[in-house]
Design a protein around this motif. Sequence first.
Motif, PDB file in Angstrom:
ATOM      1  N   PRO A 100       0.808  -1.225   0.000  1.00 49.34           N
ATOM      2  CA  PRO A 100       0.000   0.000   0.000  1.00 49.34           C
ATOM      3  C   PRO A 100       0.842   1.276   0.000  1.00 49.34           C
ATOM      4  O   PRO A 100       0.466   2.254  -0.663  1.00 49.34           O
ATOM      5  N   ARG A 101       1.957   1.273   0.712  1.00 46.00           N
ATOM      6  CA  ARG A 101       2.767   2.489   0.785  1.00 46.00           C
ATOM      7  C   ARG A 101       3.294   2.878  -0.590  1.00 46.00           C
ATOM      8  O   ARG A 101       3.391   4.073  -0.899  1.00 46.00           O
ATOM      9  N   ALA A 102       3.620   1.902  -1.421  1.00 46.72           N
ATOM     10  CA  ALA A 102       4.097   2.211  -2.769  1.00 46.72           C
ATOM     11  C   ALA A 102       3.006   2.914  -3.582  1.00 46.72           C
ATOM     12  O   ALA A 102       3.272   3.862  -4.336  1.00 46.72           O
ATOM     13  N   ARG A 103       1.770   2.467  -3.411  1.00 44.81           N
ATOM     14  CA  ARG A 103       0.669   3.112  -4.139  1.00 44.81           C
ATOM     15  C   ARG A 103       0.429   4.520  -3.619  1.00 44.81           C
ATOM     16  O   ARG A 103       0.083   5.432  -4.385  1.00 44.81           O
ATOM     17  N   GLU A 104       0.597   4.711  -2.322  1.00 45.46           N
ATOM     18  CA  GLU A 104       0.460   6.066  -1.761  1.00 45.46           C
ATOM     19  C   GLU A 104       1.524   7.008  -2.333  1.00 45.46           C
ATOM     20  O   GLU A 104       1.217   8.138  -2.727  1.00 45.46           O
ATOM     21  N   LEU A 105       2.757   6.543  -2.372  1.00 45.23           N
ATOM     22  CA  LEU A 105       3.840   7.399  -2.866  1.00 45.23           C
ATOM     23  C   LEU A 105       3.698   7.664  -4.356  1.00 45.23           C
ATOM     24  O   LEU A 105       4.052   8.737  -4.840  1.00 45.23           O
ATOM     25  N   GLN A 106       3.172   6.678  -5.076  1.00 48.84           N
ATOM     26  CA  GLN A 106       2.999   6.860  -6.512  1.00 48.84           C
ATOM     27  C   GLN A 106       1.969   7.939  -6.811  1.00 48.84           C
ATOM     28  O   GLN A 106       2.029   8.602  -7.861  1.00 48.84           O
ATOM     29  N   SER A 107       1.042   8.128  -5.898  1.00 50.62           N
ATOM     30  CA  SER A 107      -0.010   9.123  -6.120  1.00 50.62           C
ATOM     31  C   SER A 107       0.293  10.458  -5.432  1.00 50.62           C
ATOM     32  O   SER A 107      -0.587  11.312  -5.324  1.00 50.62           O
ATOM     33  N   PRO A 127       1.289  14.213  -4.852  1.00 49.26           N
ATOM     34  CA  PRO A 127       1.198  15.371  -5.750  1.00 49.26           C
ATOM     35  C   PRO A 127       2.589  15.830  -6.161  1.00 49.26           C
ATOM     36  O   PRO A 127       3.572  15.563  -5.467  1.00 49.26           O
ATOM     37  N   PRO A 128       2.715  16.503  -7.289  1.00 47.03           N
ATOM     38  CA  PRO A 128       4.029  17.001  -7.708  1.00 47.03           C
ATOM     39  C   PRO A 128       4.541  18.037  -6.714  1.00 47.03           C
ATOM     40  O   PRO A 128       3.757  18.657  -5.979  1.00 47.03           O
ATOM     41  N   PRO A 129       5.848  18.239  -6.660  1.00 44.91           N
ATOM     42  CA  PRO A 129       6.390  19.232  -5.725  1.00 44.91           C
ATOM     43  C   PRO A 129       5.899  20.627  -6.069  1.00 44.91           C
ATOM     44  O   PRO A 129       5.633  20.936  -7.243  1.00 44.91           O
ATOM     45  N   PRO A 130       5.751  21.499  -5.078  1.00 45.63           N
ATOM     46  CA  PRO A 130       5.215  22.843  -5.331  1.00 45.63           C
ATOM     47  C   PRO A 130       6.187  23.712  -6.121  1.00 45.63           C
ATOM     48  O   PRO A 130       7.406  23.593  -5.991  1.00 45.63           O
ATOM     49  N   SER A 131       5.625  24.601  -6.914  1.00 43.30           N
ATOM     50  CA  SER A 131       6.419  25.562  -7.672  1.00 43.30           C
ATOM     51  C   SER A 131       6.824  26.724  -6.767  1.00 43.30           C
ATOM     52  O   SER A 131       6.273  26.889  -5.668  1.00 43.30           O
TER      53      SER A 131
END
Length: 493
Positions: free
Chosen positions: A395-402, A404-408
Amino acid sequence: MADVELVDVSLRDGNQSLWGAAGLRTAHVLQVAPLLERVGFRALDYSSSTAMGMLVRTHREDPWELFRRTRALMPTTKLQFIGTGFRFISWQNSHPDTMQLVYDRLVANGIDRVVVLDPMHDMDAARATARRLKKAGVDEVVAALTFTISAVHDDAFYADLARQMRECPDVDRVYVKDPAGILTAERARTLLPAIKAELGSTPLELHSHATIGLSPLTYSLAPELGIEVLQTGCGPLGNGSSLPEVRRTVANLREMGHHVDIDDRALGLACDFFQRLAAAEELPAGRPQDFDAAFLHHQIAGGVMTTTRRQLREIGMEDRFDSLIDEVGRVRAELGHPIMVTPFPQMVVSQALFNVIGERYSNVPDQVIRYALGSFGRPTAPIDPDVLDRILDRPRARELQSEPPPPSPAELRRQFGPTISDEELLLRAHMPAEQVDAMVAVGPAPAHYNPTLTPVLTLLRELGERPSVHDLAVGKPDLRLFVHRRAEGTPRA
């Protein structure tokens, strides 16, 4: 015979390798800077985002302030920053525009030479980083060829990378980086000419740690193999898990007929400064090392090795050290032979430690999952399919895969407010708020680490000067500037 230039690593890699990146404070750097300026080094391996974070976290000092004050004392020596191109201080990746802001502020605060260290040798990523650095105004962009021993890292592999670096218009120089100190003289005789043949007129440097005693011999023959610059440490910040000690290196080079144009007297004074500092603050001095063939297997740099031993001791498992080292080699192979340079040694060792403590890959750190997801680029060799499935089927891999992109930068500015500087914004965006708050509360760092000024007065006497009573008053005038003016031969005000 060759003309050989030197890069000093004392302030960054020496401090990190031998003193845990925590031994030097702003006052130390500012006191020795005028001497380092006089020596005639081509550049200083000066800082990194890790070093910046340690200065804030450990000493509550502002690294941007240190950059500016060092540059004022060292107007001609290049100050080098080293980075991966995808992160700043924290382990998480940063937005490309945030990295551009980092580079812009580095240049504005005095950095003029940057090493592009892509730990995967992802040339698309390295070219993009070099482009951003030149856009920021960096004078010298140095691309790193990070040396390792594996089934895929042969001379042809490095020669092809060298060709791509030569073809990149934003790369000015190339260096071979050997973080584990495993480049033997025998391998250097084939590797360095193969690289130099592809580089043509692009200058080539060598950075090889002294961890198992190989690099001093490799350095002695490197100029004959195309190396123009060697990287060394001053006095107690050389040898050990750092790089070869500078005075011995210079003596060896000259004995072999090479020319090294430095101020030997200033170099000796700088080494003496670090020696006195190490004694005063009870910091370990680097020592020549015995050969240890185990390093050719696990390739763990000295600093990581020291930390690993301490962690095992703290959990009462120091007797499992040899088992852990064996597991490190196995994990590294399963993960596609990542080069053991930051951040990968920490990942591989952490995973090996979990594997030794419990069932293999039953516990996987977030950074190893991110590695498997491709957050750090493409592995040189494929990850073992069974291991890849075990890492990603959780499950942790799926959480990390989703994630959000880093903030600008614009998003960061909205988060932290419009009034703080870009420099403080970058620190707050990548460090815990309480650590930055503590740094801001302390205010500017002192200029001298010893209130009696004894080390500075000793240096003045050795330079043949006697400061007046007026000079002895702290800050009236600043004795660091006094040393610099006298070293340059200009009259005192």
